[in-house]
Design a protein around this motif. Sequence first.
Motif, PDB file in Angstrom:
ATOM      1  N   GLY A  29       0.815  -1.207   0.000  1.00  0.00           N
ATOM      2  CA  GLY A  29       0.000   0.000   0.000  1.00  0.00           C
ATOM      3  C   GLY A  29       0.847   1.254   0.000  1.00  0.00           C
ATOM      4  N   ILE A  30       1.911   1.249   0.791  1.00  0.00           N
ATOM      5  CA  ILE A  30       2.816   2.399   0.812  1.00  0.00           C
ATOM      6  C   ILE A  30       3.421   2.618  -0.574  1.00  0.00           C
ATOM      7  CG2 ILE A  30       5.071   3.178   1.683  1.00  0.00           C
ATOM      8  CD1 ILE A  30       4.261   1.962   4.399  1.00  0.00           C
ATOM      9  N   SER A  31       3.742   1.525  -1.266  1.00  0.00           N
ATOM     10  CA  SER A  31       4.322   1.648  -2.608  1.00  0.00           C
ATOM     11  C   SER A  31       3.358   2.271  -3.603  1.00  0.00           C
ATOM     12  CB  SER A  31       4.773   0.270  -3.115  1.00  0.00           C
ATOM     13  OG  SER A  31       3.676  -0.514  -3.565  1.00  0.00           O
ATOM     14  N   GLN A  32       2.051   2.210  -3.316  1.00  0.00           N
ATOM     15  CA  GLN A  32       1.040   2.759  -4.220  1.00  0.00           C
ATOM     16  C   GLN A  32       0.786   4.246  -4.000  1.00  0.00           C
ATOM     17  OE1 GLN A  32      -0.711   0.609  -6.718  1.00  0.00           O
ATOM     18  NE2 GLN A  32       1.286  -0.180  -6.138  1.00  0.00           N
ATOM     19  N   LEU A  33       1.316   4.803  -2.921  1.00  0.00           N
ATOM     20  CA  LEU A  33       1.189   6.235  -2.690  1.00  0.00           C
ATOM     21  C   LEU A  33       1.993   6.991  -3.742  1.00  0.00           C
ATOM     22  CD1 LEU A  33       1.718   6.261   1.195  1.00  0.00           C
ATOM     23  CD2 LEU A  33      -0.455   6.618   0.010  1.00  0.00           C
ATOM     24  N   PRO A  34       1.709   8.265  -3.952  1.00  0.00           N
ATOM     25  CA  PRO A  34       2.531   9.056  -4.882  1.00  0.00           C
ATOM     26  C   PRO A  34       4.011   8.961  -4.528  1.00  0.00           C
ATOM     27  CG  PRO A  34       0.580  10.283  -4.228  1.00  0.00           C
ATOM     28  CD  PRO A  34       0.604   9.049  -3.378  1.00  0.00           C
ATOM     29  N   ASP A  35       4.885   8.983  -5.533  1.00  0.00           N
ATOM     30  CA  ASP A  35       6.314   8.726  -5.320  1.00  0.00           C
ATOM     31  C   ASP A  35       6.938   9.612  -4.244  1.00  0.00           C
ATOM     32  OD1 ASP A  35       6.310   6.694  -7.117  1.00  0.00           O
ATOM     33  OD2 ASP A  35       7.367   7.783  -8.709  1.00  0.00           O
ATOM     34  N   ASP A  36       6.527  10.872  -4.183  1.00  0.00           N
ATOM     35  CA  ASP A  36       7.117  11.759  -3.183  1.00  0.00           C
ATOM     36  C   ASP A  36       6.776  11.324  -1.761  1.00  0.00           C
ATOM     37  OD1 ASP A  36       8.366  13.310  -5.053  1.00  0.00           O
ATOM     38  OD2 ASP A  36       6.857  14.892  -5.085  1.00  0.00           O
ATOM     39  N   ALA A  45       9.948  -3.996   1.219  1.00  0.00           N
ATOM     40  CA  ALA A  45      10.212  -2.590   0.898  1.00  0.00           C
ATOM     41  C   ALA A  45      11.235  -2.490  -0.236  1.00  0.00           C
ATOM     42  CB  ALA A  45      10.702  -1.852   2.139  1.00  0.00           C
ATOM     43  N   ALA A  46      12.280  -3.317  -0.178  1.00  0.00           N
ATOM     44  CA  ALA A  46      13.294  -3.303  -1.233  1.00  0.00           C
ATOM     45  C   ALA A  46      12.696  -3.732  -2.570  1.00  0.00           C
ATOM     46  CB  ALA A  46      14.452  -4.226  -0.851  1.00  0.00           C
ATOM     47  N   PHE A  47      11.822  -4.745  -2.524  1.00  0.00           N
ATOM     48  CA  PHE A  47      11.195  -5.219  -3.756  1.00  0.00           C
ATOM     49  C   PHE A  47      10.384  -4.124  -4.411  1.00  0.00           C
ATOM     50  CE2 PHE A  47       7.458  -6.874  -5.945  1.00  0.00           C
ATOM     51  CZ  PHE A  47       8.053  -7.670  -6.912  1.00  0.00           C
ATOM     52  N   TRP A  48       9.529  -3.447  -3.625  1.00  0.00           N
ATOM     53  CA  TRP A  48       8.665  -2.428  -4.210  1.00  0.00           C
ATOM     54  C   TRP A  48       9.454  -1.185  -4.619  1.00  0.00           C
ATOM     55  CZ3 TRP A  48       4.723  -4.272  -6.259  1.00  0.00           C
ATOM     56  CH2 TRP A  48       4.006  -5.328  -5.679  1.00  0.00           C
ATOM     57  N   LEU A  49      10.562  -0.920  -3.912  1.00  0.00           N
ATOM     58  CA  LEU A  49      11.433   0.162  -4.380  1.00  0.00           C
ATOM     59  C   LEU A  49      12.010  -0.173  -5.751  1.00  0.00           C
ATOM     60  CD1 LEU A  49      13.491   1.343  -1.283  1.00  0.00           C
ATOM     61  CD2 LEU A  49      12.091   2.789  -2.768  1.00  0.00           C
ATOM     62  N   ASP A  52      12.618   5.521 -10.513  1.00  0.00           N
ATOM     63  CA  ASP A  52      12.993   6.798  -9.921  1.00  0.00           C
ATOM     64  C   ASP A  52      14.429   6.685  -9.418  1.00  0.00           C
ATOM     65  OD1 ASP A  52      13.327   8.824  -7.680  1.00  0.00           O
ATOM     66  OD2 ASP A  52      11.318   9.361  -8.349  1.00  0.00           O
ATOM     67  N   PRO A  53      15.296   7.623  -9.751  1.00  0.00           N
ATOM     68  CA  PRO A  53      16.702   7.555  -9.315  1.00  0.00           C
ATOM     69  C   PRO A  53      16.862   7.445  -7.804  1.00  0.00           C
ATOM     70  CG  PRO A  53      16.408   9.279 -10.962  1.00  0.00           C
ATOM     71  CD  PRO A  53      15.035   8.808 -10.595  1.00  0.00           C
ATOM     72  N   ARG A  54      15.961   8.038  -7.036  1.00  0.00           N
ATOM     73  CA  ARG A  54      16.069   7.975  -5.575  1.00  0.00           C
ATOM     74  C   ARG A  54      15.929   6.542  -5.071  1.00  0.00           C
ATOM     75  NH1 ARG A  54      11.343  12.039  -4.118  1.00  0.00           N
ATOM     76  NH2 ARG A  54      10.493  10.905  -5.928  1.00  0.00           N
ATOM     77  N   ALA A  55      15.034   5.781  -5.698  1.00  0.00           N
ATOM     78  CA  ALA A  55      14.825   4.393  -5.286  1.00  0.00           C
ATOM     79  C   ALA A  55      16.056   3.552  -5.596  1.00  0.00           C
ATOM     80  CB  ALA A  55      13.590   3.829  -5.985  1.00  0.00           C
ATOM     81  N   LEU A  56      16.583   3.715  -6.803  1.00  0.00           N
ATOM     82  CA  LEU A  56      17.760   2.934  -7.195  1.00  0.00           C
ATOM     83  C   LEU A  56      18.973   3.298  -6.345  1.00  0.00           C
ATOM     84  CD1 LEU A  56      17.364   3.055 -11.086  1.00  0.00           C
ATOM     85  CD2 LEU A  56      16.793   1.187  -9.522  1.00  0.00           C
ATOM     86  N   ALA A  57      19.124   4.568  -6.038  1.00  0.00           N
ATOM     87  CA  ALA A  57      20.257   5.000  -5.206  1.00  0.00           C
ATOM     88  C   ALA A  57      20.171   4.385  -3.814  1.00  0.00           C
ATOM     89  CB  ALA A  57      20.278   6.531  -5.121  1.00  0.00           C
TER      90      ALA A  57
END
Length: 230
Positions: free
Chosen positions: A179-186, A208-212, A217-222
């Motif tokens: 559910g958290i992963s479905q929120l807007p990216d910011d 959390a790592a899977f959904w990231l 988004d560069p922030r997720a990959l970083a």
Amino acid sequence: MKKIALLLFIALSLPLAADEPFVRNSGAVTRVAAGANLRAQIDGVRDGWVGYALPLAEPRSIVCRGRNEWFSDNESEGRTSAVHLFFRMKEGAIDDMKIAAPLCTLDAGNRPVTWLEGADERAAVTTLIDMARRHKSSDVRERSLFWLSQQAGAKAAAALQDAVEHDPEESVKARAVFGISQLPDDQSIPLLVKLMKTHGTREVRKKAAFWLGQKKDPRALAAIEDVLLH
């Protein structure tokens, strides 16, 4: 006279208003929702179904299939900016819930249906939060969390975080991370990064790592790279 008859025919041929449900094996009685007292109106229905329209943070395509409805990427199926949320009442308590897109049909199973028209959005979200935190059924808690994730805002995000931390069922925790992963990216990315790096449960960190990893988004990959390298 012919003109009046024609107008009557046209009026009767039009679809129901967007805020009214399609129901089979029963009929719907419509009442005006009373502002912030939405939960009291729900609890006032002793038996049968009671429902209202729940706005989505952004329009989505939903198909009618099986017990619940599913999101679809097929634009031709039509997009909706709200879903119909139904609670099944048994002896004055919420026993189950269903979600329907406006053009989907609720099979009421010969139970009476009460439709609350014009439900207050804040009250609708508060009701879902209460369900996600307190309902005895983990299945109902999971579905409440999912539909909370379709609501942008601090209240929805806080309820999802609360479920990750405090719900006793692992399946509900997993649904809350999704559910958290479905929120807007910011909103979602900082929360997922924090869970991945600091949560005390390994399964939550993995989710959390899977959904990231699904985020473009560069922030997720970083953040994932940082965890892997350190």
